[in-house]
Scaffold this active site. Structure first.
Site, PDB file in Angstrom:
ATOM      1  N   ASP A   8       0.915  -1.284  -0.314  1.00 17.05           N
ATOM      2  CA  ASP A   8       0.031  -0.541  -0.082  1.00 17.05           C
ATOM      3  C   ASP A   8       1.029   1.900   0.057  1.00 17.05           C
ATOM      4  O   ASP A   8       2.335   0.965   0.031  1.00 17.05           O
ATOM      5  CB  ASP A   8      -1.291  -0.004   1.105  1.00 17.05           C
ATOM      6  N   HIS A   9       0.164   2.495   0.173  1.00 23.16           N
ATOM      7  CA  HIS A   9       0.851   3.491   0.461  1.00 23.16           C
ATOM      8  C   HIS A   9       2.413   3.799   1.192  1.00 23.16           C
ATOM      9  O   HIS A   9       2.903   4.671   1.076  1.00 23.16           O
ATOM     10  CB  HIS A   9      -0.085   4.538  -0.031  1.00 23.16           C
ATOM     11  N   CYS A  65       2.672  -3.017   3.633  1.00 26.39           N
ATOM     12  CA  CYS A  65       2.408  -1.768   4.504  1.00 26.39           C
ATOM     13  C   CYS A  65       2.985  -0.959   5.089  1.00 26.39           C
ATOM     14  O   CYS A  65       4.277  -1.516   5.668  1.00 26.39           O
ATOM     15  CB  CYS A  65       0.742  -2.271   4.519  1.00 26.39           C
ATOM     16  N   GLY A  66       2.228   0.067   5.251  1.00 31.26           N
ATOM     17  CA  GLY A  66       3.286   0.695   7.004  1.00 31.26           C
ATOM     18  C   GLY A  66       3.871   0.056   7.907  1.00 31.26           C
ATOM     19  O   GLY A  66       4.493  -0.054   8.215  1.00 31.26           O
ATOM     20  N   THR A  67       2.749  -0.851   8.513  1.00 30.83           N
ATOM     21  CA  THR A  67       3.215  -2.024   9.633  1.00 30.83           C
ATOM     22  C   THR A  67       3.578  -3.575   9.146  1.00 30.83           C
ATOM     23  O   THR A  67       3.900  -4.357  10.067  1.00 30.83           O
ATOM     24  CB  THR A  67       2.571  -1.624  10.882  1.00 30.83           C
ATOM     25  N   GLY A  68       3.265  -4.020   8.543  1.00 29.60           N
ATOM     26  CA  GLY A  68       2.831  -4.645   7.962  1.00 29.60           C
ATOM     27  C   GLY A  68       2.134  -5.931   8.531  1.00 29.60           C
ATOM     28  O   GLY A  68       1.258  -7.176   7.969  1.00 29.60           O
ATOM     29  N   ILE A  69       1.157  -4.619   9.384  1.00 31.24           N
ATOM     30  CA  ILE A  69       0.471  -5.597  10.389  1.00 31.24           C
ATOM     31  C   ILE A  69      -1.208  -6.481   9.239  1.00 31.24           C
ATOM     32  O   ILE A  69      -1.206  -7.306   9.498  1.00 31.24           O
ATOM     33  CB  ILE A  69      -0.333  -5.350  11.673  1.00 31.24           C
ATOM     34  N   GLY A  70      -1.846  -5.166   9.181  1.00 27.37           N
ATOM     35  CA  GLY A  70      -2.534  -4.607   8.577  1.00 27.37           C
ATOM     36  C   GLY A  70      -3.214  -6.343   7.064  1.00 27.37           C
ATOM     37  O   GLY A  70      -3.642  -6.823   6.823  1.00 27.37           O
ATOM     38  N   HIS A  98      10.073 -23.537   9.369  1.00 21.08           N
ATOM     39  CA  HIS A  98       8.842 -24.021  10.481  1.00 21.08           C
ATOM     40  C   HIS A  98       7.955 -24.229   9.851  1.00 21.08           C
ATOM     41  O   HIS A  98       7.039 -24.716  10.117  1.00 21.08           O
ATOM     42  CB  HIS A  98       9.323 -24.008  11.425  1.00 21.08           C
ATOM     43  N   ARG A 133       7.388 -33.524  12.041  1.00 22.75           N
ATOM     44  CA  ARG A 133       6.457 -32.391  13.287  1.00 22.75           C
ATOM     45  C   ARG A 133       6.088 -31.023  12.163  1.00 22.75           C
ATOM     46  O   ARG A 133       4.853 -30.673  12.488  1.00 22.75           O
ATOM     47  CB  ARG A 133       7.388 -32.512  14.075  1.00 22.75           C
ATOM     48  N   HIS A 134       6.245 -30.596  11.945  1.00 24.84           N
ATOM     49  CA  HIS A 134       6.464 -29.616  10.859  1.00 24.84           C
ATOM     50  C   HIS A 134       5.263 -29.739  10.372  1.00 24.84           C
ATOM     51  O   HIS A 134       4.996 -29.338   9.841  1.00 24.84           O
ATOM     52  CB  HIS A 134       7.474 -28.485  10.255  1.00 24.84           C
TER      53      HIS A 134
HETATM   54  C1  RB5 Z   1      -2.274   3.211   6.117  1.00 22.64           C
HETATM   55  O1  RB5 Z   1      -1.830   4.012   6.724  1.00 22.64           O
HETATM   56  C2  RB5 Z   1      -2.057   2.209   7.095  1.00 22.64           C
HETATM   57  O2  RB5 Z   1      -3.185   1.636   8.397  1.00 22.64           O
HETATM   58  C3  RB5 Z   1      -1.077   0.285   6.447  1.00 22.64           C
HETATM   59  O3  RB5 Z   1       0.047   1.041   6.311  1.00 22.64           O
HETATM   60  C4  RB5 Z   1      -0.800  -0.150   7.677  1.00 22.64           C
HETATM   61  O4  RB5 Z   1       0.022   0.049   9.109  1.00 22.64           O
HETATM   62  C5  RB5 Z   1      -2.024  -1.798   7.958  1.00 22.64           C
HETATM   63  O5  RB5 Z   1      -1.682  -2.427   9.290  1.00 22.64           O
END
Ligand code: RB5
Length: 147
Positions: A8-9, A65-70, A98, A133-134
Protein backbone atom coordinates in the site's frame (compact mmCIF):
# COMPACT_ATOMS: atom_id res chain seq x y z
CA UNK A 1 10.92 -18.79 -9.29
CA UNK A 2 8.18 -16.21 -9.82
CA UNK A 3 7.50 -13.91 -6.91
CA UNK A 4 4.67 -11.38 -6.67
CA UNK A 5 5.11 -8.25 -4.60
CA UNK A 6 2.69 -5.52 -3.58
CA UNK A 7 2.39 -2.69 -1.10
CA UNK A 8 0.00 0.00 0.00
CA UNK A 9 1.03 3.67 0.11
CA UNK A 10 2.79 3.07 3.45
CA UNK A 11 5.57 1.02 1.90
CA UNK A 12 6.11 2.09 -1.72
CA UNK A 13 9.75 3.01 -1.08
CA UNK A 14 10.34 -0.25 0.76
CA UNK A 15 8.83 -2.14 -2.20
CA UNK A 16 11.37 -0.56 -4.56
CA UNK A 17 14.22 -1.46 -2.18
CA UNK A 18 12.98 -5.04 -1.79
CA UNK A 19 12.80 -5.43 -5.58
CA UNK A 20 16.49 -4.47 -5.80
CA UNK A 21 17.32 -7.19 -3.25
CA UNK A 22 15.18 -9.73 -5.10
CA UNK A 23 17.14 -8.96 -8.27
CA UNK A 24 20.12 -10.70 -6.57
CA UNK A 25 18.18 -13.96 -6.94
CA UNK A 26 17.11 -15.96 -9.96
CA UNK A 27 13.52 -14.73 -9.79
CA UNK A 28 10.90 -13.19 -12.01
CA UNK A 29 9.34 -10.27 -10.13
CA UNK A 30 5.66 -9.47 -10.63
CA UNK A 31 4.85 -6.07 -9.08
CA UNK A 32 1.11 -5.51 -8.61
CA UNK A 33 1.50 -1.98 -7.15
CA UNK A 34 0.72 0.41 -5.71
CA UNK A 35 2.98 2.77 -7.65
CA UNK A 36 2.32 6.20 -6.17
CA UNK A 37 1.67 7.91 -2.88
CA UNK A 38 -2.13 8.00 -3.18
CA UNK A 39 -3.80 6.03 -0.42
CA UNK A 40 -4.98 2.53 -1.30
CA UNK A 41 -6.54 -0.16 0.89
CA UNK A 42 -4.08 -2.86 1.97
CA UNK A 43 -6.66 -5.72 1.78
CA UNK A 44 -6.93 -5.07 -1.98
CA UNK A 45 -3.15 -5.42 -2.35
CA UNK A 46 -3.10 -8.56 -0.19
CA UNK A 47 -5.81 -10.04 -2.41
CA UNK A 48 -3.87 -9.30 -5.62
CA UNK A 49 -0.60 -10.78 -4.36
CA UNK A 50 -2.13 -13.79 -2.65
CA UNK A 51 -4.35 -14.70 -5.60
CA UNK A 52 -1.14 -15.20 -7.58
CA UNK A 53 0.36 -17.40 -4.88
CA UNK A 54 -2.78 -19.38 -4.06
CA UNK A 55 -3.36 -20.13 -7.76
CA UNK A 56 0.22 -21.31 -8.20
CA UNK A 57 1.06 -18.57 -10.71
CA UNK A 58 3.72 -17.40 -8.26
CA UNK A 59 5.61 -19.62 -5.85
CA UNK A 60 5.97 -16.86 -3.27
CA UNK A 61 4.65 -13.41 -2.41
CA UNK A 62 5.79 -10.35 -0.50
CA UNK A 63 3.21 -7.94 0.96
CA UNK A 64 4.05 -4.58 2.50
CA UNK A 65 2.11 -1.87 4.30
CA UNK A 66 2.96 0.75 6.91
CA UNK A 67 3.32 -1.75 9.73
CA UNK A 68 2.95 -5.03 7.84
CA UNK A 69 0.17 -5.90 10.30
CA UNK A 70 -2.96 -5.11 8.31
CA UNK A 71 -1.71 -6.67 5.11
CA UNK A 72 -0.51 -9.84 6.87
CA UNK A 73 -3.89 -10.24 8.60
CA UNK A 74 -5.64 -9.84 5.24
CA UNK A 75 -3.24 -12.25 3.50
CA UNK A 76 -3.85 -14.94 6.09
CA UNK A 77 -7.59 -14.88 5.36
CA UNK A 78 -6.88 -16.28 1.90
CA UNK A 79 -6.97 -20.03 1.54
CA UNK A 80 -3.56 -21.58 1.03
CA UNK A 81 -1.65 -18.56 2.28
CA UNK A 82 0.79 -18.80 5.16
CA UNK A 83 1.91 -15.21 5.60
CA UNK A 84 4.63 -14.34 8.13
CA UNK A 85 5.10 -10.79 9.40
CA UNK A 86 8.83 -10.54 10.04
CA UNK A 87 10.75 -7.70 11.62
CA UNK A 88 13.94 -9.68 12.17
CA UNK A 89 16.15 -12.17 10.35
CA UNK A 90 15.61 -15.05 12.81
CA UNK A 91 11.83 -14.92 12.35
CA UNK A 92 12.25 -14.80 8.58
CA UNK A 93 14.39 -17.97 8.65
CA UNK A 94 12.03 -19.78 11.01
CA UNK A 95 8.99 -18.80 8.95
CA UNK A 96 10.46 -20.76 6.06
CA UNK A 97 12.08 -23.63 7.98
CA UNK A 98 9.18 -24.38 10.34
CA UNK A 99 6.08 -22.79 8.83
CA UNK A 100 6.80 -23.03 5.10
CA UNK A 101 5.58 -19.43 4.80
CA UNK A 102 4.69 -18.68 1.20
CA UNK A 103 4.15 -14.96 1.79
CA UNK A 104 6.41 -12.54 3.67
CA UNK A 105 5.01 -9.33 5.20
CA UNK A 106 7.02 -6.34 6.36
CA UNK A 107 6.27 -2.78 7.45
CA UNK A 108 7.61 0.21 5.54
CA UNK A 109 7.24 2.44 8.61
CA UNK A 110 8.89 -0.12 10.86
CA UNK A 111 12.00 -1.35 9.08
CA UNK A 112 14.99 0.36 7.56
CA UNK A 113 16.04 -0.93 4.16
CA UNK A 114 19.19 -2.56 5.59
CA UNK A 115 17.30 -4.84 7.97
CA UNK A 116 14.52 -5.41 5.44
CA UNK A 117 17.08 -6.49 2.86
CA UNK A 118 18.63 -9.02 5.25
CA UNK A 119 15.15 -10.33 6.10
CA UNK A 120 14.41 -10.84 2.40
CA UNK A 121 17.77 -12.57 1.81
CA UNK A 122 17.20 -14.93 4.77
CA UNK A 123 13.63 -15.66 3.64
CA UNK A 124 14.73 -16.37 0.06
CA UNK A 125 17.70 -18.51 1.11
CA UNK A 126 15.92 -20.75 3.63
CA UNK A 127 14.13 -23.93 2.62
CA UNK A 128 11.29 -25.62 4.48
CA UNK A 129 12.68 -28.35 6.74
CA UNK A 130 10.00 -30.73 5.41
CA UNK A 131 10.23 -32.84 8.56
CA UNK A 132 7.36 -34.81 10.05
CA UNK A 133 6.52 -32.53 12.98
CA UNK A 134 6.41 -29.36 10.92
CA UNK A 135 4.40 -31.02 8.17
CA UNK A 136 1.96 -32.28 10.83
CA UNK A 137 1.51 -28.78 12.26
CA UNK A 138 1.04 -27.18 8.86
CA UNK A 139 -1.53 -29.86 8.02
CA UNK A 140 -3.38 -28.79 11.18
CA UNK A 141 -3.32 -25.16 10.01
CA UNK A 142 -4.78 -26.30 6.69
CA UNK A 143 -7.45 -28.26 8.56
CA UNK A 144 -8.41 -25.11 10.50
CA UNK A 145 -8.68 -23.26 7.21
CA UNK A 146 -10.98 -25.94 5.80
CA UNK A 147 -13.33 -25.97 8.80
C1 RB5 B 1 -2.20 2.96 6.20
O1 RB5 B 1 -2.21 4.24 6.71
C2 RB5 B 1 -1.81 1.96 7.28
O2 RB5 B 1 -2.87 1.76 8.15
C3 RB5 B 1 -1.37 0.65 6.67
O3 RB5 B 1 -0.27 0.88 5.84
C4 RB5 B 1 -0.93 -0.42 7.64
O4 RB5 B 1 0.02 0.05 8.53
C5 RB5 B 1 -2.00 -1.19 8.28
O5 RB5 B 1 -1.79 -2.15 9.02
Amino acid sequence: MKITIGSDHGAVELKDSVKKVLAEFDVEINDVGTFGNDAVDYPDIAEKVCAEVASGNSERGIVLCGTGIGISIAANKIKGIRCALCNDVFSAKMSREHNNANVLAMGGRVLGIGVAGEIVRAWMNTDFSNDERHNRRIAKITALENN
